[in-house]
Motif scaffolding. Sequence first.
Motif, mmCIF file in Angstrom:
data_model
loop_
_atom_site.group_PDB
_atom_site.id
_atom_site.type_symbol
_atom_site.label_atom_id
_atom_site.label_comp_id
_atom_site.label_asym_id
_atom_site.label_seq_id
_atom_site.Cartn_x
_atom_site.Cartn_y
_atom_site.Cartn_z
ATOM 1 N N VAL A 181 -57.348 -32.688 124.608
ATOM 2 C CA VAL A 181 -56.995 -33.190 125.948
ATOM 3 C C VAL A 181 -58.242 -33.690 126.672
ATOM 4 N N GLU A 182 -59.332 -32.960 126.529
ATOM 5 C CA GLU A 182 -60.582 -33.358 127.186
ATOM 6 C C GLU A 182 -61.073 -34.706 126.659
ATOM 7 N N VAL A 183 -60.968 -34.912 125.356
ATOM 8 C CA VAL A 183 -61.387 -36.189 124.762
ATOM 9 C C VAL A 183 -60.517 -37.329 125.273
ATOM 10 N N LEU A 184 -59.195 -37.123 125.315
ATOM 11 C CA LEU A 184 -58.283 -38.161 125.808
ATOM 12 C C LEU A 184 -58.562 -38.499 127.268
ATOM 13 N N LEU A 185 -58.835 -37.471 128.073
ATOM 14 C CA LEU A 185 -59.170 -37.709 129.480
ATOM 15 C C LEU A 185 -60.482 -38.477 129.602
ATOM 16 N N ALA A 186 -61.450 -38.119 128.759
ATOM 17 C CA ALA A 186 -62.743 -38.812 128.786
ATOM 18 C C ALA A 186 -62.581 -40.288 128.410
ATOM 19 N N VAL A 187 -61.731 -40.569 127.423
ATOM 20 C CA VAL A 187 -61.462 -41.964 127.040
ATOM 21 C C VAL A 187 -60.840 -42.718 128.214
ATOM 22 N N ASN A 188 -59.905 -42.061 128.905
ATOM 23 C CA ASN A 188 -59.267 -42.693 130.059
ATOM 24 C C ASN A 188 -60.280 -42.971 131.166
ATOM 25 N N LEU A 189 -61.201 -42.032 131.379
ATOM 26 C CA LEU A 189 -62.243 -42.214 132.390
ATOM 27 C C LEU A 189 -63.151 -43.381 132.021
ATOM 28 N N ILE A 190 -63.491 -43.484 130.748
ATOM 29 C CA ILE A 190 -64.326 -44.598 130.286
ATOM 30 C C ILE A 190 -63.632 -45.930 130.539
ATOM 31 N N ARG A 191 -62.319 -45.973 130.315
ATOM 32 C CA ARG A 191 -61.563 -47.198 130.558
ATOM 33 C C ARG A 191 -61.614 -47.595 132.030
ATOM 34 N N TYR A 192 -61.441 -46.615 132.905
ATOM 35 C CA TYR A 192 -61.535 -46.899 134.345
ATOM 36 C C TYR A 192 -62.916 -47.446 134.691
ATOM 37 N N ASN A 193 -63.950 -46.784 134.181
ATOM 38 C CA ASN A 193 -65.318 -47.211 134.497
ATOM 39 C C ASN A 193 -65.600 -48.617 133.967
ATOM 40 N N MET A 194 -65.102 -48.918 132.770
ATOM 41 C CA MET A 194 -65.318 -50.242 132.200
ATOM 42 C C MET A 194 -64.630 -51.315 133.034
ATOM 43 N N GLU A 195 -63.413 -51.037 133.488
ATOM 44 C CA GLU A 195 -62.689 -52.017 134.294
ATOM 45 C C GLU A 195 -63.359 -52.203 135.647
ATOM 46 N N ILE A 196 -63.836 -51.114 136.252
ATOM 47 C CA ILE A 196 -64.551 -51.210 137.529
ATOM 48 C C ILE A 196 -65.815 -52.033 137.367
ATOM 49 N N ASN A 197 -66.577 -51.770 136.313
ATOM 50 C CA ASN A 197 -67.808 -52.526 136.071
ATOM 51 C C ASN A 197 -67.518 -53.997 135.786
ATOM 52 N N ARG A 198 -66.409 -54.269 135.075
ATOM 53 C CA ARG A 198 -66.040 -55.664 134.794
ATOM 54 C C ARG A 198 -65.741 -56.409 136.097
ATOM 55 N N LEU A 199 -65.005 -55.756 136.991
ATOM 56 C CA LEU A 199 -64.672 -56.390 138.268
ATOM 57 C C LEU A 199 -65.921 -56.592 139.129
ATOM 58 N N LYS A 200 -66.849 -55.635 139.058
ATOM 59 C CA LYS A 200 -68.090 -55.779 139.819
ATOM 60 C C LYS A 200 -68.889 -56.979 139.320
ATOM 61 N N ARG A 201 -68.949 -57.141 137.999
ATOM 62 C CA ARG A 201 -69.665 -58.287 137.432
ATOM 63 C C ARG A 201 -68.971 -59.596 137.816
ATOM 64 N N GLU A 202 -67.643 -59.577 137.785
ATOM 65 C CA GLU A 202 -66.897 -60.771 138.184
ATOM 66 C C GLU A 202 -67.132 -61.122 139.636
ATOM 67 N N SER A 203 -67.229 -60.099 140.480
ATOM 68 C CA SER A 203 -67.492 -60.331 141.898
ATOM 69 C C SER A 203 -68.868 -60.945 142.098
ATOM 70 N N GLU A 204 -69.860 -60.460 141.331
ATOM 71 C CA GLU A 204 -71.220 -61.017 141.441
ATOM 72 C C GLU A 204 -71.268 -62.457 141.001
ATOM 73 N N ILE A 205 -70.486 -62.792 139.958
ATOM 74 C CA ILE A 205 -70.454 -64.173 139.474
ATOM 75 C C ILE A 205 -69.853 -65.094 140.523
ATOM 76 N N ARG A 206 -68.793 -64.643 141.177
ATOM 77 C CA ARG A 206 -68.141 -65.438 142.204
ATOM 78 C C ARG A 206 -69.056 -65.667 143.403
ATOM 79 N N GLU A 207 -69.859 -64.660 143.723
ATOM 80 C CA GLU A 207 -70.771 -64.784 144.856
ATOM 81 C C GLU A 207 -71.874 -65.791 144.538
#
Length: 218
Positions: free
Chosen positions: A192-218
């Motif tokens: 369960v801990e591993v599955l939760l960690a994978v889910n957390l990594i997915r959230y972090n990756m999507e947040i970082n992707r959006l941040k990079r996209e925001s910087e590109i737009r700026e």
Amino acid sequence: MIRKFKFFFRPILGLTKWLNEMSDESYRLVKIGNTFYYFEECEKGKFRYAIDYVANKSYSSLKDYEDFLKESNIRYIEKAGSIGKVSLGNVRYRPYADSRAKIATTDGMIKREFLILEKENDGKPFEIYTNIEDKIKTLKVMRKPTIAMIIFVGLMFLFSTGLIPQYQWTLYKFELFPKVNKIPLMIIFGVVEVLLAVNLIRYNMEINRLKRESEIRE
């Protein structure tokens, strides 16, 4: 009317995709039971679906939001979620929620953690949040229950291994897992801990992707 059972480890992305696929197969969501989704036949692809996470809101905030959806001609169905909580009877503590929503009750936010939103297909993507900053903020809110569960499950794993000693008073000893085989518990908590960690990594990756996209737009 037909009913289908479905389980999603990632309830927002998985459920959104599935409901839209069901609409494309000429089925419209009618209601949700404890374990089943109920559909009726409709015109192929007539409806589009999106899922919004609302467990962090207070009950009054949720009602205001639902009133707004009605005014916008968006149908909604409340859906239960069972993540990131400590419960006592019909009261649950949610450490990740807004200050007025940390204590949830049956008459309040319990079984109202998600909203399934439906609108008629106008040929445009059904996006709840179109602004990148709002998307990032929403993902951070959705990430909080996963972080809370990682901490909780991690502690349970440490208790099951014996790395955290059981607390003992003079005559009484409190044990979370008394006289049981600890290995199966360790395996379950570890998976369960591993599955939760994978889910957390997915959230972090999507947040970082959006941040990079925001910087590109700026």
